[in-house]
Design a protein around this motif. Structure first.
Motif, PDB file in Angstrom:
ATOM      1  N   MET A  60     -11.629  -2.963   0.731  1.00  0.00           N
ATOM      2  CA  MET A  60     -10.455  -2.760  -0.143  1.00  0.00           C
ATOM      3  C   MET A  60      -9.500  -1.571  -0.344  1.00  0.00           C
ATOM      4  SD  MET A  60      -8.836  -5.840  -0.178  1.00  0.00           S
ATOM      5  CE  MET A  60      -8.500  -7.731  -0.798  1.00  0.00           C
ATOM      6  N   LYS A  82      -1.052  -7.482  -5.406  1.00  0.00           N
ATOM      7  CA  LYS A  82      -0.369  -6.085  -5.787  1.00  0.00           C
ATOM      8  C   LYS A  82       0.216  -6.842  -7.574  1.00  0.00           C
ATOM      9  CE  LYS A  82       4.127  -8.123  -4.031  1.00  0.00           C
ATOM     10  NZ  LYS A  82       5.299  -7.413  -3.098  1.00  0.00           N
ATOM     11  N   GLU A 126      -6.017   5.813  -2.477  1.00  0.00           N
ATOM     12  CA  GLU A 126      -7.136   6.244  -2.959  1.00  0.00           C
ATOM     13  C   GLU A 126      -8.122   7.589  -2.181  1.00  0.00           C
ATOM     14  OE1 GLU A 126     -10.964   3.839  -2.474  1.00  0.00           O
ATOM     15  OE2 GLU A 126      -9.421   2.134  -1.246  1.00  0.00           O
ATOM     16  N   ASN A 153      -5.915  -3.727   2.938  1.00  0.00           N
ATOM     17  CA  ASN A 153      -6.251  -4.003   3.993  1.00  0.00           C
ATOM     18  C   ASN A 153      -6.194  -4.695   5.238  1.00  0.00           C
ATOM     19  OD1 ASN A 153      -7.304  -1.820   5.603  1.00  0.00           O
ATOM     20  ND2 ASN A 153      -9.273  -1.159   4.996  1.00  0.00           N
ATOM     21  N   LEU A 200       0.657  -0.633  -0.364  1.00  0.00           N
ATOM     22  CA  LEU A 200      -0.291   0.077  -0.149  1.00  0.00           C
ATOM     23  C   LEU A 200       1.326   1.009  -0.038  1.00  0.00           C
ATOM     24  CD1 LEU A 200      -2.758  -1.246   2.729  1.00  0.00           C
ATOM     25  CD2 LEU A 200      -2.497  -1.485  -0.562  1.00  0.00           C
ATOM     26  N   TRP A 241      -7.347   1.113  -2.555  1.00  0.00           N
ATOM     27  CA  TRP A 241      -6.397   0.892  -3.572  1.00  0.00           C
ATOM     28  C   TRP A 241      -5.629   2.088  -3.603  1.00  0.00           C
ATOM     29  CZ3 TRP A 241      -7.773  -2.843  -6.849  1.00  0.00           C
ATOM     30  CH2 TRP A 241      -8.795  -3.716  -6.957  1.00  0.00           C
ATOM     31  N   ASN A 242      -4.173   1.649  -3.818  1.00  0.00           N
ATOM     32  CA  ASN A 242      -3.349   2.364  -4.391  1.00  0.00           C
ATOM     33  C   ASN A 242      -1.901   1.923  -5.033  1.00  0.00           C
ATOM     34  OD1 ASN A 242      -1.457   3.245  -1.404  1.00  0.00           O
ATOM     35  ND2 ASN A 242      -3.284   1.906  -0.882  1.00  0.00           N
ATOM     36  N   GLU A 251      -2.077  -1.685  -6.852  1.00  0.00           N
ATOM     37  CA  GLU A 251      -1.964  -2.494  -4.899  1.00  0.00           C
ATOM     38  C   GLU A 251      -3.238  -2.294  -4.414  1.00  0.00           C
ATOM     39  OE1 GLU A 251       1.184  -0.818  -2.885  1.00  0.00           O
ATOM     40  OE2 GLU A 251       1.452  -0.441  -4.606  1.00  0.00           O
ATOM     41  N   ALA A 252      -3.763  -3.942  -3.585  1.00  0.00           N
ATOM     42  CA  ALA A 252      -5.017  -3.566  -3.293  1.00  0.00           C
ATOM     43  C   ALA A 252      -4.656  -4.562  -1.970  1.00  0.00           C
ATOM     44  CB  ALA A 252      -6.164  -4.416  -3.836  1.00  0.00           C
TER      45      ALA A 252
END
Length: 746
Positions: A706, A665, A731, A693, A648, A708-709, A690-691
């Motif tokens: 999730m 990722k 996000e 948490n 992330l 999102w990055n 990338e997702a």
């Protein structure tokens, strides 16, 4: 040779002189047509050293072949020994040109075996302490290797090139009689090699001091011959030769307007010292002899990326002497007779009658033999023999592993010879990691690993890690194989470390805690070849979590740990830094049990896997990780953190943590730029999606929750390990710009 000393003075880790290919030569030097031999003068070729500039020798040879000028003897130094020695085995100038142009010089420079040939423990070293520098420790003394490059890959290449003449002991019995020039570093004198192992003699001739480890032959410690005889005309004069053709490719002296710094003046000094002996040798040439000096200008001796550019000037310089060379030219029929004379015909390769390993270390011979996949009865195949040498070298115990075909009782076998590292048996390696977001959040760790290798006949190792910085750590493990094949092992260990972790309340960070843990354990395991390892074990420890930032009224936590675990790891990556293919995976199940000393009963399951594929210069990685806690959601010391580069990327390092975590990722990167030269650093441009948490309760896990990055980055493959300049985005608008050095950490 002045160029070689210049490299030693400036950058002694960036030089190698070698070519690759297959030699075809005659079983012995058959007598040429007697009439031809009686009518024409014998021609001797003296080839000097000069690094990449020495490929100009191939241009000279091409022109000699075009003019049908025979060569009856060769004396070579350094690069001249490589070109001359291979030509003496029967290779043509065209063969040499192809080999020099097709060789991957940058790959050949390193001593590292292909990663698939490294043992799993050495792969761990490769990932965890990536700085490619190793020191030895004896008592309180640090011991350096004898050279920056031990020459493992170079030796195997030269072994391949000269395999067809491996039965020739006297260099006068080669298709063209040959002499290789080296320097006796102990006595400070020239050493002429006219017999023995041809590949090893060539290797000795080009062992630049400080760059390549010296070679011991006949009790003499030999280095690059250019120090005392870069153009050894006097050696050729002692042979049965009428006319000498000498080829000088040394780097020229700088002009006055180029001597503007202490660096260039120091280079000039070294050039003068070496050049002085070369000029004395040139003065020994008679009027009938021919001196050829290719016009190479300031073409760098280390410029192997453009090495073929030197062949044209070599041809041109030879053509300038066409009038004098014409008198040495043979008629077409005589030339064909000469070519037949220097052609060598080989019987079909036989099978190996035996395979054995000779070494000077503590290990039992059975341990080393178990690492080989070649056996008596197998055909003689250099690629197989070399691959097995790399397997032994991949154990990380030896300075060099070579092989030699040995004749005994009319049968041919292979003998592997492993030489223990002269700077052992304790080895010190280093690692560095740094993560800086340029906004005051920095994590820095400097690590060292000491390995006491080859403790007993089964190959026990004692590994100790010390890490200083943001996440200090002390780890020590005694690894004892239980059988000669090293498959089963036992490993008692201790571990003490500290790290930072965040505490949350309803998805909000309420405190930063300093986590301290100490643990002792006993592991049992099995090696899964060179690609993996399965471990099970028991452990017991204690720890504390102290509030570092946040409400001082928050309670500190003291805890005890104890339980058992099972762990399965695989590593088939072709590179630990910027892989192009392979799998890296780590799955662990930890059982916390009060009966073994723990405060609470719960299970931790952690799994991570990354697969890499490549096509051309493009690489794609898919990574998945998941961690969860069973039967407990409040053991903060066992929370799983996310945040940081490729974990992330838009969040700070460890910004979020919880008892349940998941991450997916997708990473794309492309190698850019010309990296053919030794001083070039491989550069990669890439991006990631990338997702993931962390969750307080497993029931909260969902795709909708999730985060999102993504990131954009430039990566550099350096001596310190991978270096990234990256921008991470989340996000919710968060961004993170940072410098990152080392492998991404948890």
């Amino acid at each position: 040779m002045s160029d070689f000393l210049r490299w030693l003075f400036l950058a002694p880790v960036f030089l190698t002189l070698m070519v690759s290919g297959r030699s075809q030569a005659e079983e012995s030097l058959a007598p040429a047509d007697t009439a031809v031999q009686a009518e024409r003068p014998k021609v001797g070729l003296v080839l000097g050293g000069g690094g990449a500039r020495g490929a100009a020798h191939i241009g000279v040879l091409k022109e000699l072949e075009r003019m049908r000028v025979p060569v009856d003897a060769i004396v070579g130094t350094s690069m001249g020994a490589i070109v001359g020695g291979l030509y003496a085995t029967g290779m043509s100038a065209e063969d040499l040109e192809y080999l020099v142009g097709s060789l991957d010089w940058a790959a050949a420079l390193t001593d590292e075996p292909d990663r698939e040939d490294q043992s799993f423990r050495r792969k761990q070293d490769d990932r965890q302490v990536p700085i490619d520098f190793e020191l030895g420790i004896r008592g309180t003394e640090l011991v350096l290797p004898k050279g920056a490059i031990q020459g493992q890959k170079l030796d195997l290449l030269l072994r391949e090139l000269t395999l067809d003449v491996s039965d020739v002991d006297d260099f006068d019995d080669l298709p063209i009689p040959f002499r290789a020039i080296a320097s006796d570093i102990e006595r400070g004198e020239i050493w002429v090699m006219d017999k023995g192992d041809l590949g090893r003699s060539i290797r000795a001739s080009m062992s630049v001091p400080g760059v390549f480890a010296p070679v011991e032959i006949d009790g003499r410690l030999l280095v690059d011959g250019g120090i005392v005889g870069n153009l050894a005309v006097h050696v050729m004069q002692e042979m049965d030769i009428d006319i000498i053709i000498a080829v000088d490719v040394e780097f020229p002296l700088y002009r006055l307007d180029e001597l503007g710094s202490a660096l260039t003046i120091s280079e000039q000094m070294l050039t003068i010292l070496i050049r002085k002996e070369t000029l004395r040798q040139i003065e020994r040439l008679d009027d009938d002899d021919i001196l050829i000096r290719p016009k190479l200008g300031t073409f760098a001796s280390t410029n192997f990326g453009d090495i073929l550019d030197t062949i044209g000037p070599g041809q041109a310089a030879a053509r300038e002497q066409a009038a004098r060379l014409a008198s040495l030219s043979l008629e077409a029929s005589e030339w064909q007779a000469y070519l037949a004379q220097r052609s060598r015909h080989f019987p079909p390769a036989s099978n190996l009658a035996f395979v054995r390993v000779v070494h000077d270390g503590e290990l039992a011979a059975e341990v080393l033999t178990s690492k080989l996949d070649v056996a008596a009865g197998d055909p003689i195949d250099h690629s197989v023999l070399a691959h097995n040498a790399d397997r032994l070298y991949g154990l990380g115990l030896y300075e060099q592993v070579s092989y030699e075909l040995v004749e005994e009782d009319g049968q041919t076998g292979v003998e592997y010879r492993a030489r223990t590292k002269s700077w052992g048996p304790n080895f010190l390696q280093f690692g560095l990691s740094l993560e800086d977001d340029f906004e005051g959040s920095t994590a820095f760790n400097l690590g060292a690993r000491m390995t006491r290798a080859g403790i007993n006949r089964l190959g026990a190792e004692w590994r100790t890690d010390l890490r200083l910085g943001t996440d200090p750590k002390l780890f020590s493990e005694f690894y004892q194989p239980l059988s000669a094949d090293s498959r089963l092992f036992i490993a008692p260990r201790i571990n003490v470390e500290q790290s930072n972790i965040n505490a949350f309340l309803e998805d909000s960070t309420i405190a930063s805690l300093r986590l301290s843990e100490a643990e002792a354990g006993l592991d049992f395991g099995r090696e899964l070849g060179r690609v993996g390892e399965l471990r099970v074990g028991v452990f017991r420890g204690l720890g504390e979590a102290r509030v570092k930032v946040g409400d001082p009224m928050l309670p500190n936590v003291d805890f005890h740990t104890g339980g058992a675990f099972a762990r399965l790891r695989f590593d088939t990556l072709d590179s630990a830094r910027f892989p192009r293919r392979g799998l890296l995976s780590d799955i662990r199940w930890t059982l916390s049990r009060p009966g073994l000393g723990a405060d609470h009963e719960f299970d931790l399951i952690e799994g991570e896997a990354t697969q890499t594929w490549s096509r051309g210069k493009n690489s794609l990685q898919l990574g998945l990780s998941y961690a969860t806690t069973l039967e407990s959601d409040d053991a903060i010391q066992d929370f799983f953190p996310l945040g940081g580069f490729l974990r992330l990327s838009g969040l700070e390092r460890g910004e979020i943590a919880g008892p349940h975590a998941g991450l997916a990722k997708l990473v794309f990167y492309r190698r850019v730029g010309d990296t053919s030269g030794f001083l070039d650093t491989p550069i990669y441009l890439g991006m990631s999606a990338e997702a993931g948490n962390v969750w307080t309760r497993r029931s909260d896990i969902s795709f909708d929750s999730m985060l999102w990055n993504g990131s954009l980055f430039a990566g550099f493959d350096t001596l310190l390990g991978p270096v990234y300049l990256a921008a991470g985005f989340a996000e919710r608008g968060q961004s993170n710009f940072y410098l990152f050095i080392g492998a991404p950490s948890r």
